[in-house]
Design a protein around this motif. Sequence first.
Motif, PDB file in Angstrom:
ATOM      1  N   THR A 100       0.834  -1.207   0.000  1.00  0.00           N
ATOM      2  CA  THR A 100       0.000   0.000   0.000  1.00  0.00           C
ATOM      3  C   THR A 100       0.859   1.243   0.000  1.00  0.00           C
ATOM      4  O   THR A 100       0.593   2.215  -0.731  1.00  0.00           O
TER       5      THR A 100
ATOM      6  N   ALA B 251       1.275   4.425  -2.769  1.00  0.00           N
ATOM      7  CA  ALA B 251       1.099   5.821  -2.355  1.00  0.00           C
ATOM      8  C   ALA B 251       2.324   6.658  -2.711  1.00  0.00           C
ATOM      9  O   ALA B 251       2.202   7.792  -3.205  1.00  0.00           O
TER      10      ALA B 251
ATOM     11  N   ARG C 294       2.772   9.940  -5.348  1.00  0.00           N
ATOM     12  CA  ARG C 294       3.371  11.211  -4.952  1.00  0.00           C
ATOM     13  C   ARG C 294       4.548  11.550  -5.861  1.00  0.00           C
ATOM     14  O   ARG C 294       4.733  12.709  -6.258  1.00  0.00           O
TER      15      ARG C 294
ATOM     16  N   ALA D  13      -3.105   4.387   6.675  1.00  0.00           N
ATOM     17  CA  ALA D  13      -2.368   4.384   5.415  1.00  0.00           C
ATOM     18  C   ALA D  13      -1.969   5.785   4.964  1.00  0.00           C
ATOM     19  O   ALA D  13      -0.837   6.010   4.509  1.00  0.00           O
ATOM     20  N   GLU D  14      -2.896   6.745   5.115  1.00  0.00           N
ATOM     21  CA  GLU D  14      -2.592   8.114   4.677  1.00  0.00           C
ATOM     22  C   GLU D  14      -1.491   8.729   5.538  1.00  0.00           C
ATOM     23  O   GLU D  14      -0.593   9.413   5.036  1.00  0.00           O
TER      24      GLU D  14
ATOM     25  N   ALA E 219       1.881   7.143   4.660  1.00  0.00           N
ATOM     26  CA  ALA E 219       2.378   7.672   3.395  1.00  0.00           C
ATOM     27  C   ALA E 219       2.959   9.075   3.578  1.00  0.00           C
ATOM     28  O   ALA E 219       3.998   9.413   2.994  1.00  0.00           O
ATOM     29  N   GLU E 220       2.304   9.894   4.389  1.00  0.00           N
ATOM     30  CA  GLU E 220       2.790  11.251   4.625  1.00  0.00           C
ATOM     31  C   GLU E 220       4.123  11.219   5.366  1.00  0.00           C
ATOM     32  O   GLU E 220       5.045  11.977   5.045  1.00  0.00           O
TER      33      GLU E 220
END
Length: 216
Positions: free
Chosen positions: A19, A23, A27, A195-196, A199-200
């Motif tokens: 995942t 992501a 980006r 997940a967000e 990723a950040e």
Amino acid sequence: MSKGRFITLEGGEGAGKSTLARALAERLERAGFPPRITREPGGSVKAEAIRELILSGRVRSYGAFAEALMFSAARIDHIDSLIRPALERGEWVICDRFIDSTRVYQGVLGQVDAKLLGELEAVTIAGLMPELTLILDLDPEIGLARAARRRKPDEAVDRFEGETLAFHRKLRQAYLDIARAEPRRCAVLDATLPAEGLAEAAWRILRARLPIDAES
């Protein structure tokens, strides 16, 4: 053409590497860097065939060194067929597992001699080290539960998911030991993050360590 970059993702079962790879690729694409996602074992036709053989457990009875040899054979083809050509084209390669998985699974846990494994690694990668390795850290009980939920009803548990909880706890510690030993290459991420958020956090590390515009 600008130089490609090589990023690897490591961690235990169910940590969210696939995942995160997607992501980060999104980006990078938005920031103007052509991404390429791949995985190990696998990533090329021959390596995918070896992946099936290893994860089925058919190599297990031959011992950890035999597994290391199989992983190395797959890695050589993967590097020659996909990774090096992509980097030469200026692509940013994100690989789900690479040398650290062999160091941990076959080295630390399989007890293959570190010197022997290091010599095999040197021949296999021929100098191609990741510029950044993100290690996704997660309690193995959580990771194994995640892996079980994503498994299809008719799908068998693979060679490594089927190991004991004690095995997976040692695996987690082995990855953290690598991160401590190689802080310039490795960064540890909290894989309990959504997940967000994960990723950040990963993107912030990429911007800090690799040539990405801070406003990207």
